[in-house]
Design a protein around this motif. Structure first.
Motif, PDB file in Angstrom:
ATOM      1  N   PRO A 280       0.911  -1.202   0.243  1.00 38.23           N
ATOM      2  CA  PRO A 280       0.044  -0.098   0.088  1.00 38.23           C
ATOM      3  C   PRO A 280       0.834   1.457   0.024  1.00 38.23           C
ATOM      4  O   PRO A 280       2.054   1.158   0.411  1.00 38.23           O
ATOM      5  CB  PRO A 280      -0.795  -0.069   1.273  1.00 38.23           C
ATOM      6  CG  PRO A 280       0.189  -0.882   2.138  1.00 38.23           C
ATOM      7  CD  PRO A 280       0.944  -2.048   1.256  1.00 38.23           C
ATOM      8  N   ALA A 281       0.264   2.481  -0.446  1.00 41.40           N
ATOM      9  CA  ALA A 281       1.043   3.564  -0.252  1.00 41.40           C
ATOM     10  C   ALA A 281       1.417   4.194   1.016  1.00 41.40           C
ATOM     11  O   ALA A 281       0.406   3.624   1.963  1.00 41.40           O
ATOM     12  CB  ALA A 281       0.022   4.740  -1.214  1.00 41.40           C
ATOM     13  N   GLY A 282       2.351   4.875   1.241  1.00 39.25           N
ATOM     14  CA  GLY A 282       2.432   5.440   2.500  1.00 39.25           C
ATOM     15  C   GLY A 282       3.495   4.183   3.456  1.00 39.25           C
ATOM     16  O   GLY A 282       3.890   3.459   3.124  1.00 39.25           O
ATOM     17  N   CYS A 283       2.979   4.142   4.744  1.00 44.39           N
ATOM     18  CA  CYS A 283       3.230   3.062   5.536  1.00 44.39           C
ATOM     19  C   CYS A 283       2.603   1.899   5.260  1.00 44.39           C
ATOM     20  O   CYS A 283       1.483   1.880   5.351  1.00 44.39           O
ATOM     21  CB  CYS A 283       3.149   3.586   6.974  1.00 44.39           C
ATOM     22  SG  CYS A 283       3.640   2.249   8.267  1.00 44.39           S
ATOM     23  N   CYS A 289      -3.249  -0.586  11.233  1.00 43.97           N
ATOM     24  CA  CYS A 289      -2.785   0.344  12.296  1.00 43.97           C
ATOM     25  C   CYS A 289      -3.702   1.094  13.103  1.00 43.97           C
ATOM     26  O   CYS A 289      -4.399   2.005  12.498  1.00 43.97           O
ATOM     27  CB  CYS A 289      -1.485   1.339  12.099  1.00 43.97           C
ATOM     28  SG  CYS A 289      -0.637   2.315  13.270  1.00 43.97           S
ATOM     29  N   PRO A 290      -3.907   0.879  14.361  1.00 43.62           N
ATOM     30  CA  PRO A 290      -5.069   1.707  15.075  1.00 43.62           C
ATOM     31  C   PRO A 290      -4.606   3.191  15.337  1.00 43.62           C
ATOM     32  O   PRO A 290      -5.589   3.983  15.597  1.00 43.62           O
ATOM     33  CB  PRO A 290      -5.289   0.935  16.445  1.00 43.62           C
ATOM     34  CG  PRO A 290      -3.843   0.362  16.569  1.00 43.62           C
ATOM     35  CD  PRO A 290      -3.265  -0.168  15.193  1.00 43.62           C
ATOM     36  N   ALA A 291      -3.367   3.479  15.112  1.00 46.78           N
ATOM     37  CA  ALA A 291      -2.890   4.884  15.354  1.00 46.78           C
ATOM     38  C   ALA A 291      -2.629   5.660  14.096  1.00 46.78           C
ATOM     39  O   ALA A 291      -1.984   6.549  14.175  1.00 46.78           O
ATOM     40  CB  ALA A 291      -1.556   4.917  16.218  1.00 46.78           C
ATOM     41  N   ALA A 292      -2.868   5.185  12.808  1.00 51.31           N
ATOM     42  CA  ALA A 292      -2.610   5.557  11.653  1.00 51.31           C
ATOM     43  C   ALA A 292      -3.331   7.077  11.760  1.00 51.31           C
ATOM     44  O   ALA A 292      -4.607   7.319  11.871  1.00 51.31           O
ATOM     45  CB  ALA A 292      -2.967   4.807  10.431  1.00 51.31           C
ATOM     46  N   THR A 293      -2.478   7.952  10.719  1.00 44.86           N
ATOM     47  CA  THR A 293      -3.127   9.369  10.462  1.00 44.86           C
ATOM     48  C   THR A 293      -2.868   9.580   9.234  1.00 44.86           C
ATOM     49  O   THR A 293      -2.319   8.814   8.320  1.00 44.86           O
ATOM     50  CB  THR A 293      -2.414  10.474  11.318  1.00 44.86           C
ATOM     51  OG1 THR A 293      -1.177  10.374  11.004  1.00 44.86           O
ATOM     52  CG2 THR A 293      -2.710  10.114  12.681  1.00 44.86           C
ATOM     53  N   ASP A 294      -3.370  10.743   8.597  1.00 45.13           N
ATOM     54  CA  ASP A 294      -2.947  11.221   7.205  1.00 45.13           C
ATOM     55  C   ASP A 294      -1.984  10.910   6.437  1.00 45.13           C
ATOM     56  O   ASP A 294      -1.578  10.349   5.516  1.00 45.13           O
ATOM     57  CB  ASP A 294      -3.774  12.544   6.910  1.00 45.13           C
ATOM     58  CG  ASP A 294      -5.423  12.693   7.052  1.00 45.13           C
ATOM     59  OD1 ASP A 294      -5.955  11.602   7.218  1.00 45.13           O
ATOM     60  OD2 ASP A 294      -5.872  13.653   7.124  1.00 45.13           O
ATOM     61  N   THR A 297      -0.721   7.451   5.276  1.00 45.56           N
ATOM     62  CA  THR A 297      -1.312   6.866   4.123  1.00 45.56           C
ATOM     63  C   THR A 297      -0.618   7.421   2.901  1.00 45.56           C
ATOM     64  O   THR A 297      -0.885   7.011   1.637  1.00 45.56           O
ATOM     65  CB  THR A 297      -2.665   7.255   3.999  1.00 45.56           C
ATOM     66  OG1 THR A 297      -2.997   8.650   3.881  1.00 45.56           O
ATOM     67  CG2 THR A 297      -3.390   6.553   5.034  1.00 45.56           C
ATOM     68  N   THR A 298       0.376   8.420   2.959  1.00 46.33           N
ATOM     69  CA  THR A 298       0.862   9.061   1.720  1.00 46.33           C
ATOM     70  C   THR A 298       2.412   9.024   1.920  1.00 46.33           C
ATOM     71  O   THR A 298       3.171   9.049   0.837  1.00 46.33           O
ATOM     72  CB  THR A 298       0.633  10.425   1.931  1.00 46.33           C
ATOM     73  OG1 THR A 298       0.831  11.130   3.006  1.00 46.33           O
ATOM     74  CG2 THR A 298      -0.891  10.600   1.662  1.00 46.33           C
ATOM     75  N   SER A 299       2.887   8.704   3.062  1.00 48.30           N
ATOM     76  CA  SER A 299       4.561   8.853   3.295  1.00 48.30           C
ATOM     77  C   SER A 299       4.893   7.794   4.130  1.00 48.30           C
ATOM     78  O   SER A 299       4.571   7.651   5.223  1.00 48.30           O
ATOM     79  CB  SER A 299       5.002  10.243   3.953  1.00 48.30           C
ATOM     80  OG  SER A 299       6.284  10.245   4.104  1.00 48.30           O
ATOM     81  N   GLU A 300       5.996   7.070   3.549  1.00 44.00           N
ATOM     82  CA  GLU A 300       6.589   5.699   4.185  1.00 44.00           C
ATOM     83  C   GLU A 300       7.687   6.212   5.108  1.00 44.00           C
ATOM     84  O   GLU A 300       8.587   6.941   4.466  1.00 44.00           O
ATOM     85  CB  GLU A 300       7.052   4.756   3.289  1.00 44.00           C
ATOM     86  CG  GLU A 300       7.590   3.592   4.022  1.00 44.00           C
ATOM     87  CD  GLU A 300       8.103   2.430   3.060  1.00 44.00           C
ATOM     88  OE1 GLU A 300       8.269   1.333   3.560  1.00 44.00           O
ATOM     89  OE2 GLU A 300       8.056   2.628   1.766  1.00 44.00           O
TER      90      GLU A 300
END
Length: 321
Positions: A280-283, A289-294, A297-300
């Motif tokens: 997937p894109a980003g991380c 992940c329950p703590a994922a933020t915007d 989703t865009t930056s690894e």
């Protein structure tokens, strides 16, 4: 002294669907006399990474970066040099000792084979060495005459460790050696590995999905996800206070007896690791992940140092606050 070093290692498989990145930009070192653990679910790249040390990967694998054993680049070795390294400098104990021994040969025959091939000794000296090896791993020398079906699972695993030690290597790679064993036998095998490191000064790479096992056995632990190291540091720190959400999920997946927090709350992480050919894109961990933020989703995120530990998470610094 650094015994084994992975320097920016990436491993890609060529498949009918295209190139599949199984390991991505891994840097990791194993000092002599220490045990380094590698944790992660199936499909995260642990076995692919360690199989590259002795060039046991299939022909479809392409390796970039450097893998140095005692300072020598493994990928640049000729076959003759590599043959001398196998058994004598580095060995692998694979998962599933039940199926690794020849059922129609006695234990002594299988243990003596690498000794006769790689050491300048005769049959009599090889038999003596077989007895010493069995006693070294806690089995009586008389078990050398047994066939594999006459041994328990734990005894077979001890035989595999004895075989790995036959030519006095410096590096032992243990790929989930206790997965098929019950808890009591698992504890005995782990104690055995720890004593071998102390007595023989080996460098050990211990692969497991069980972070609690690695915490009790290893000096340092690296957690892999989607082919990358997402956290590494001392075993006690990574287990007790992990910075990456995936490392926290692995630690929580094995409840601690007597801790009320684990009594009623099911732990772990839903879903499965992503397919390496379709990350997937980003991380890569953000869908689970329950703590994922915007930003996830865009930056690894890259590995960064946080108070003596490395973690690849946009929010790792917040855990230490």
């Amino acid at each position: 002294m650094t015994l084994l070093e992975f320097d920016d290692v990436s491993i890609t498989y060529q498949s009918r669907h295209g190139r599949v990145p199984a390991v991505r930009n891994v840097s990791l070192s194993v000092p002599l006399g220490q045990t380094v653990g590698i944790a992660g679910e199936s499909g995260c790249g642990k076995t692919t990474l360690t199989s590259s040390v002795l060039r046991l990967l299939p022909k479809s694998a392409e390796v970039t970066g450097q893998i140095r054993l005692n300072g020598d680049d493994v990928m640049a070795m000729s076959f003759g040099q590599l043959r001398a390294v196998r058994w004598a400098q580095a060995v692998v104990v694979f998962q599933g000792a039940m199926h690794a021994l020849n059922p129609v040969q006695r234990i002594e025959t299988q243990l003596a084979e690498p000794i006769l091939l790689h050491m300048d000794v005769g049959p009599k000296a090889a038999r003596t060495r077989v007895g010493e090896l069995l006693e070294q791993v806690g089995l009586p020398a008389s078990r050398a005459r047994a066939y594999p079906h006459q041994l328990s699972g734990g005894q077979k695993q001890r035989v595999m460790i004895a075989m790995a030690l036959a030519c006095q290597p410096q590096l032992l790679i243990a790929d989930e050696p206790t997965t098929a064993l019950d808890v009591m036998v698992q504890a005995q095998v782990l104690d055995l590995l720890s004593s071998l490191v102390a007595d023989l000064g080996l460098g050990v790479v211990f692969i497991s999905h069980d972070l609690s096992v690695l915490a009790s056995t290893c000096d340092r632990v690296a957690v892999m996800y989607a082919g990358r190291i997402v956290e590494q540091g001392s075993a006690s720190d990574v287990f007790a206070r992990p910075l990456h959400p995936y490392a926290r999920a692995l630690a929580a997946a094995f409840p601690r007896i007597g801790d009320a927090r684990f009594r009623y709350a099911p732990a772990g992480v839903p879903g499965d690791p992503p397919y390496p050919g379709d990350l997937p894109a980003g991380c890569p961990f953000h869908p689970r992940c329950p703590a994922a933020t915007d930003i996830c989703t865009t930056s690894e995120p890259m590995l960064e140092n946080y108070d003596g530990r490395d973690a690849a998470c946009h929010h790792a610094g917040e855990v230490l606050v």
